[in-house]
Structure formats: structure tokens, C-alpha cells
Design a protein around this motif. Structure first.
Motif, PDB file in Angstrom:
ATOM      1  N   GLN A 176       1.344   2.180  -2.989  1.00  0.00           N
ATOM      2  CA  GLN A 176       0.443   1.603  -4.306  1.00  0.00           C
ATOM      3  C   GLN A 176       0.506   3.673  -4.103  1.00  0.00           C
ATOM      4  O   GLN A 176       0.292   4.839  -5.074  1.00  0.00           O
ATOM      5  CB  GLN A 176      -0.228   1.668  -3.762  1.00  0.00           C
ATOM      6  CG  GLN A 176      -2.199   2.700  -4.588  1.00  0.00           C
ATOM      7  CD  GLN A 176      -2.826   1.561  -3.460  1.00  0.00           C
ATOM      8  OE1 GLN A 176      -2.930   0.287  -3.296  1.00  0.00           O
ATOM      9  NE2 GLN A 176      -4.128   2.889  -3.539  1.00  0.00           N
ATOM     10  N   ASP A 182       1.482   7.175  -6.671  1.00  0.00           N
ATOM     11  CA  ASP A 182       0.125   7.788  -6.810  1.00  0.00           C
ATOM     12  C   ASP A 182       0.191   9.772  -6.874  1.00  0.00           C
ATOM     13  O   ASP A 182      -0.133   9.833  -7.233  1.00  0.00           O
ATOM     14  CB  ASP A 182      -1.089   7.254  -6.078  1.00  0.00           C
ATOM     15  CG  ASP A 182      -2.112   5.864  -6.349  1.00  0.00           C
ATOM     16  OD1 ASP A 182      -2.542   5.567  -7.405  1.00  0.00           O
ATOM     17  OD2 ASP A 182      -2.896   5.764  -5.414  1.00  0.00           O
ATOM     18  N   LYS A 213       0.722  -1.065   0.016  1.00  0.00           N
ATOM     19  CA  LYS A 213       0.119  -0.290   0.138  1.00  0.00           C
ATOM     20  C   LYS A 213       0.712   1.203   0.048  1.00  0.00           C
ATOM     21  O   LYS A 213       0.636   2.314  -0.273  1.00  0.00           O
ATOM     22  CB  LYS A 213      -0.964  -0.062   1.568  1.00  0.00           C
ATOM     23  CG  LYS A 213      -1.934  -1.007   1.463  1.00  0.00           C
ATOM     24  CD  LYS A 213      -2.593  -1.497   0.141  1.00  0.00           C
ATOM     25  CE  LYS A 213      -4.094  -1.679  -0.123  1.00  0.00           C
ATOM     26  NZ  LYS A 213      -4.307  -1.581  -1.161  1.00  0.00           N
TER      27      LYS A 213
END
Length: 307
Positions: A299, A303, A296
Motif C-alpha cells: 500500500q 501511495d 501495508k
């Protein structure tokens, strides 16, 4: 005698961090696992709650005043958390109030609130400067002549002098010293506490898996879509959620509820904790959540690069 400035200030209460610890077999006491979401490949050593979740001089002016306010919540937390562990959080109304205040405390005393506060002050400062130039140019020129003996002609010199006046103002001086922030955060705590008193408390247990906790641990969420949206204004949220241990989560809701949530929702909450964190999340050393957190965090980095 003035109270001493408290430099090391925990944004995540130690009483909460202790819920994620285990006794270290090497004799180093109770330890938890930090994870650096900004450096997901980094390996982090176990640490004690005292060494986690703190910021130096978060409240830089008369921090003892704020610490007394936070302490009025944190001293009531151990008994309330013990009631959660026993499955009886609603047996005593004082426990309900203490747990709800714990959510409010971690919502307000946060990296996120300081960022909002700093941004808002910057916006107001720019607006005041613009208003002075736009609405009071002649008064500015007269004041500049009085203070400096100079006749200001162009808009650039007028803007420079307006900025000087803003810089000299008591409000700006209080912003610089941290006095304004201390007053602001204490007032915001009392305001959100009053708003939250109209909500009830949900005490939720993970059916499987474990929760982790971030350094911005009380997060507003909307749950009408997956993935959950988060960090919206208090009035726009479905709830504020706060992990209080590997197995338990507090959430503000429409009624007092003792319930459970499936693994998929546990994963959603953990994802929100990671994405909403400033730098760290913390987990029980045997949670096996480090791989999840690493994915995560990667990620999150991707992003932010693609924005």
C-alpha cells in the motif's frame, strides 16, 4: 586524546530490539524478524539485535559525544522496561523519567530528524545566497574584485560568487563535516526532552495481537480520525508513540496511565510504524505479522507512486 569515532550507530536501541527476540533453536542466540518495507516480496532472515536498526556514521563528527548522551538514557532503560513487564512502571519516578526519555531519544535520533535537518539547511543556504545578491550586490562585487580581480556584471556571475562565499563559510564547512548535525541533534534532544517533561506517560498493553517496531519508531500521531495521521510537529500531535515490545506501547499523554488497547488500535499503530519507517520494521519471529506488513508495505509503495 580524542575519542574514537563510533561508526555503527544504532538508531533503534538494542535494548528495545531485544524485547522482540526469541532464542533461536539452531543455537544462533536471540533473534528477531526484520522486514524490508521497500521490498515487500523479499524474504528476510532472522537477525540478532546487534545487526538491526543501525546506520553507519549517522553522527559523522565526534560521535562519542552523542553516544554518551544516548547512553545516559539507554543505561536506565532495562530496569524501567522490567518494571513495565512486571506491571509496576509507576512505582518508581525514575522509571517514568527513563521511559519518557526513551521516547524522546527515538523521536530525535532518527532518519526522520536527519531528513528535516538536511532539508532545513538547504532552504537556509538558498535563502542566504538570495539575500546576498538582493541586499548586498555592491559589496559582493567589491569582494569578488578583491578575491579574483574580476569585475562581475551579470546576475549569473554574481550568484556564482555568492554561492562561493556561502560554500566557504564556517557554517557550511561544519555542515559538510557533520559537526553542525551533531550539535543540532544534541540540542534538539535536550529541547524535546524539556518539552516532553510537561507530558505524562501512558503504558499500554495490546489486548490481542502484537506490536512491531520500525526504524523510525517514536512517531507523532493524531488519533481524532482513522487512519491515524502521523509525523506532524511535536506541538500539533496528540501523542508520541513508541512500541517497546510485542505486547507493550509507550505514549505521551495528559496523565500517567496503565491501560490496554484493542486489536484495531494495535493494527493502526503497526500501520503507522510501517508507513513512517525509512526501510525496515522488526517483529517477533512468531508474531505472524509478516503478511500484515507485506500488505501495508505494498500500500505504501502504491501511495508513493500515485502522488
Amino acid at each position: 586524546m580524542a575519542a574514537a569515532q563510533i561508526s555503527r550507530q544504532h538508531l533503534v536501541s538494542q535494548v528495545l530490539l531485544r524485547q522482540f527476540t526469541m532464542l533461536d533453536p539452531k543455537g544462533r542466540g536471540w533473534q528477531l524478524q526484520p522486514f524490508d518495507v521497500c521490498n515487500p516480496e523479499r524474504r528476510n532472515k532472522l537477525k540478532s539485535p546487534r545487526r538491526c536498526g543501525w546506520v553507519e556514521d549517522f553522527v559523522a563528527f565526534d560521535s562519542a559525544s552523542a553516544e554518551d548522551l544516548w547512553g545516559s538514557v539507554e543505561t536506565r532503560a532495562p530496569a524501567a522496561l522490567a518494571a513495565v513487564q512486571a506491571g509496576t512502571p509507576f512505582a518508581d519516578p525514575m522509571h517514568i523519567e527513563a521511559l519518557r526519555d526513551l521516547v524522546v531519544l527515538h523521536f530525535v535520533r532518527s532518519h526522520r530528524y536527519r531528513g528535516v535537518y538536511t532539508s532545513a539547511f538547504g532552504t537556509v543556504r538558498v535563502n542566504v545566497r538570495s539575500k546576498l545578491i538582493r541586499q548586498y550586490p555592491e559589496q559582493l562585487r567589491r569582494e569578488a574584485l578583491r578575491q579574483t580581480g574580476l569585475h562581475l556584471d551579470g546576475s549569473g556571475s554574481l550568484g556564482t560568487f555568492a554561492e562561493r562565499l556561502v560554500e566557504q563559510s564556517e557554517v557550511t564547512q561544519d555542515f559538510g563535516s557533520g559537526k553542525l548535525f551533531r550539535t543540532s541533534i544534541e540540542n534538539m534532544f535536550n529541547k524535546v526532552r524539556a518539552m516532553a517533561s510537561k507530558w505524562h506517560l501512558e503504558v499500554l498493553t495490546a489486548e490481542s495481537g502484537q506490536f512491531l517496531i520500525g526504524d523510525n519508531p517514536a512517531v507523532t500521531v493524531r488519533t481524532d480520525a482513522t487512519p491515524f495521521s502521523y509525523n506532524m510537529a511535536f506541538g500539533d500531535a496528540h501523542s508520541i508513540v513508541l512500541p517497546i515490545g510485542p505486547r507493550h506501547l509507550l505514549a505521551l499523554g495528559p496523565k500517567n496511565t496503565l491501560g490496554s488497547i484493542p486489536r484495531a488500535v494495535v493494527d493502526e499503530i503497526n500501520t503507522v510504524q510501517i508507513l513512517a519507517s525509512d526501510r525496515y520494521v522488526y517483529m517477533h519471529p512468531r508474531s505472524e505479522l509478516e503478511t500484515f506488513a507485506r500488505a501495508k508495505a505494498r500500500q505504501r509503495q502504491a501511495d508513493r507512486v500515485n502522488r
